[in-house]
Scaffold this motif. Structure first.
Motif, PDB file in Angstrom:
ATOM      1  N   TRP A   9       0.826  -1.205   0.000  1.00 11.95           N
ATOM      2  CA  TRP A   9       0.000   0.000   0.000  1.00 11.95           C
ATOM      3  C   TRP A   9       0.862   1.257   0.000  1.00 11.95           C
ATOM      4  N   LEU A  10       1.933   1.273   0.810  1.00  9.77           N
ATOM      5  CA  LEU A  10       2.824   2.438   0.862  1.00  9.77           C
ATOM      6  C   LEU A  10       3.481   2.700  -0.492  1.00  9.77           C
ATOM      7  N   TRP A  11       3.829   1.623  -1.193  1.00 15.94           N
ATOM      8  CA  TRP A  11       4.421   1.769  -2.524  1.00 15.94           C
ATOM      9  C   TRP A  11       3.353   2.193  -3.535  1.00 15.94           C
ATOM     10  N   ALA A  12       2.209   1.541  -3.520  1.00 20.25           N
ATOM     11  CA  ALA A  12       1.159   1.812  -4.499  1.00 20.25           C
ATOM     12  C   ALA A  12       0.587   3.219  -4.359  1.00 20.25           C
ATOM     13  N   SER A  13       0.580   3.750  -3.140  1.00 22.15           N
ATOM     14  CA  SER A  13       0.044   5.095  -2.923  1.00 22.15           C
ATOM     15  C   SER A  13       1.116   6.174  -3.071  1.00 22.15           C
ATOM     16  N   ARG A  14       2.281   5.791  -3.555  1.00 21.07           N
ATOM     17  CA  ARG A  14       3.374   6.711  -3.891  1.00 21.07           C
ATOM     18  C   ARG A  14       4.004   7.400  -2.686  1.00 21.07           C
ATOM     19  N   ILE A  15       3.911   6.796  -1.509  1.00 23.17           N
ATOM     20  CA  ILE A  15       4.574   7.354  -0.337  1.00 23.17           C
ATOM     21  C   ILE A  15       6.054   6.987  -0.374  1.00 23.17           C
ATOM     22  N   PHE A  16       6.364   5.778  -0.850  1.00 25.39           N
ATOM     23  CA  PHE A  16       7.742   5.349  -1.059  1.00 25.39           C
ATOM     24  C   PHE A  16       7.944   5.018  -2.529  1.00 25.39           C
ATOM     25  N   LYS A  17       9.179   5.217  -2.998  1.00 21.91           N
ATOM     26  CA  LYS A  17       9.490   5.032  -4.411  1.00 21.91           C
ATOM     27  C   LYS A  17       9.470   3.562  -4.827  1.00 21.91           C
ATOM     28  N   THR A  18       9.952   2.673  -3.945  1.00 18.30           N
ATOM     29  CA  THR A  18       9.947   1.243  -4.252  1.00 18.30           C
ATOM     30  C   THR A  18       9.346   0.464  -3.095  1.00 18.30           C
ATOM     31  N   ILE A  63      -6.254   5.974   5.455  1.00 23.58           N
ATOM     32  CA  ILE A  63      -6.493   5.166   4.260  1.00 23.58           C
ATOM     33  C   ILE A  63      -7.945   5.329   3.814  1.00 23.58           C
ATOM     34  N   LEU A  64      -8.137   5.720   2.548  1.00 18.45           N
ATOM     35  CA  LEU A  64      -9.470   5.814   1.970  1.00 18.45           C
ATOM     36  C   LEU A  64      -9.769   4.608   1.080  1.00 18.45           C
ATOM     37  N   GLN A  65      -8.724   4.056   0.459  1.00 22.83           N
ATOM     38  CA  GLN A  65      -8.870   2.882  -0.401  1.00 22.83           C
ATOM     39  C   GLN A  65      -7.697   1.953  -0.188  1.00 22.83           C
ATOM     40  N   CYS A  66      -7.933   0.660  -0.145  1.00 26.40           N
ATOM     41  CA  CYS A  66      -6.860  -0.323  -0.089  1.00 26.40           C
ATOM     42  C   CYS A  66      -6.521  -0.732  -1.513  1.00 26.40           C
ATOM     43  N   ILE A  67      -5.302  -0.472  -1.917  1.00 23.93           N
ATOM     44  CA  ILE A  67      -4.880  -0.801  -3.273  1.00 23.93           C
ATOM     45  C   ILE A  67      -3.587  -1.593  -3.226  1.00 23.93           C
ATOM     46  N   GLU A  68      -3.314  -2.341  -4.296  1.00 23.49           N
ATOM     47  CA  GLU A  68      -2.056  -3.071  -4.407  1.00 23.49           C
ATOM     48  C   GLU A  68      -1.362  -2.783  -5.725  1.00 23.49           C
ATOM     49  N   GLN A  69      -2.005  -2.024  -6.609  1.00 22.63           N
ATOM     50  CA  GLN A  69      -1.392  -1.610  -7.871  1.00 22.63           C
ATOM     51  C   GLN A  69      -1.071  -0.129  -7.788  1.00 22.63           C
ATOM     52  N   ARG A  70       0.122   0.254  -8.215  1.00 22.77           N
ATOM     53  CA  ARG A  70       0.559   1.649  -8.141  1.00 22.77           C
ATOM     54  C   ARG A  70      -0.341   2.524  -9.008  1.00 22.77           C
ATOM     55  N   VAL A  71      -0.680   3.709  -8.487  1.00 22.82           N
ATOM     56  CA  VAL A  71      -1.575   4.622  -9.200  1.00 22.82           C
ATOM     57  C   VAL A  71      -0.817   5.881  -9.598  1.00 22.82           C
ATOM     58  N   GLY A  72      -1.373   6.623 -10.529  1.00 21.26           N
ATOM     59  CA  GLY A  72      -0.793   7.891 -10.946  1.00 21.26           C
ATOM     60  C   GLY A  72      -0.938   8.939  -9.864  1.00 21.26           C
ATOM     61  N   LYS A  74      -2.178  11.831  -9.950  1.00 20.69           N
ATOM     62  CA  LYS A  74      -3.468  12.533  -9.927  1.00 20.69           C
ATOM     63  C   LYS A  74      -4.522  11.784  -9.122  1.00 20.69           C
ATOM     64  N   LEU A  75      -4.355  10.466  -8.973  1.00 20.61           N
ATOM     65  CA  LEU A  75      -5.343   9.653  -8.250  1.00 20.61           C
ATOM     66  C   LEU A  75      -5.047   9.514  -6.762  1.00 20.61           C
ATOM     67  N   VAL A  76      -3.911  10.044  -6.315  1.00 21.12           N
ATOM     68  CA  VAL A  76      -3.510   9.910  -4.901  1.00 21.12           C
ATOM     69  C   VAL A  76      -4.559  10.455  -3.930  1.00 21.12           C
ATOM     70  N   PRO A  77      -5.220  11.603  -4.188  1.00 24.51           N
ATOM     71  CA  PRO A  77      -6.221  12.086  -3.220  1.00 24.51           C
ATOM     72  C   PRO A  77      -7.386  11.116  -2.979  1.00 24.51           C
ATOM     73  N   GLU A  78      -7.638  10.205  -3.910  1.00 27.34           N
ATOM     74  CA  GLU A  78      -8.693   9.206  -3.723  1.00 27.34           C
ATOM     75  C   GLU A  78      -8.216   8.036  -2.870  1.00 27.34           C
ATOM     76  N   ILE A  79      -6.904   7.881  -2.711  1.00 29.18           N
ATOM     77  CA  ILE A  79      -6.318   6.735  -2.021  1.00 29.18           C
ATOM     78  C   ILE A  79      -6.156   7.007  -0.529  1.00 29.18           C
ATOM     79  N   TYR A  80      -5.645   8.198  -0.183  1.00 30.72           N
ATOM     80  CA  TYR A  80      -5.460   8.526   1.225  1.00 30.72           C
ATOM     81  C   TYR A  80      -5.704  10.001   1.486  1.00 30.72           C
ATOM     82  N   GLU A  81      -5.971  10.303   2.769  1.00 25.12           N
ATOM     83  CA  GLU A  81      -6.160  11.677   3.224  1.00 25.12           C
ATOM     84  C   GLU A  81      -4.977  12.028   4.121  1.00 25.12           C
ATOM     85  N   ASN A  82      -4.338  13.143   3.834  1.00 23.10           N
ATOM     86  CA  ASN A  82      -3.190  13.564   4.626  1.00 23.10           C
ATOM     87  C   ASN A  82      -3.686  14.212   5.919  1.00 23.10           C
TER      88      ASN A  82
END
Length: 142
Positions: A9-18, A63-72, A74-82
């Motif tokens: 999830w941390l990787w897919a939501s672009r919080i970490f690079k790998t 966490i707003l959505q549980c994902i396992e595939q990396r997203v662009g 622009k879609l990050v605001p749908e994945i988590y709330e800071n």
């Protein structure tokens, strides 16, 4: 309710690079879920709060959505709330203003101040003056 591994999830939501960087952050105790340390294999659900320590501050995400595939990006605001505390951002701004680099003294390249001190030690100021030729002319010849 959908679940996913925290390192994925941390990787897919672009919080970490790998994903491997995300997994090592979990192993080193820099990631917590609802206040408890998390292993890379821990499953997370929607609504949980994840805290990630990236010195000098700690980021918090809901966490707003549980994902396992990396997203662009622009879609990050749908994945988590800071939900990071504003005081953390003030801390980040203060570290930027001071320009303080957190490194142990004596490691890495010397700072400008350290370089000047080294130069002054290696070449003392009196060696650089033009009128000094290195010999004492005050002695009497017999």
């Amino acid at each position: 309710m959908k679940e996913s591994r925290i390192d994925k999830w941390l990787w897919a939501s672009r919080i970490f690079k790998t994903r491997s960087i995300a997994a090592s952050a979990c192993k080193n105790g820099r990631v917590t879920v609802n206040g408890a340390l998390a292993k890379p294999s821990r499953m997370v659900k929607e609504g949980e709060v994840i805290s990630v320590k990236k010195p000098p501050i700690t980021y918090s995400f809901r966490i707003l959505q549980c994902i396992e595939q990396r997203v662009g990006a622009k879609l990050v605001p749908e994945i988590y709330e800071n939900v990071t505390d504003p005081k953390q951002y003030e801390l980040l701004e203060m570290s930027r203003i001071t320009g303080f680099v957190d490194r142990a003294r004596g490691t890495g390249r010397p700072t400008k101040k350290e370089r000047r001190a080294l130069d002054a030690f290696v070449e003392p100021a009196f060696f650089g003056s033009e009128d000094f030729d290195g010999f004492d002319d005050d002695f009497d010849e017999e």
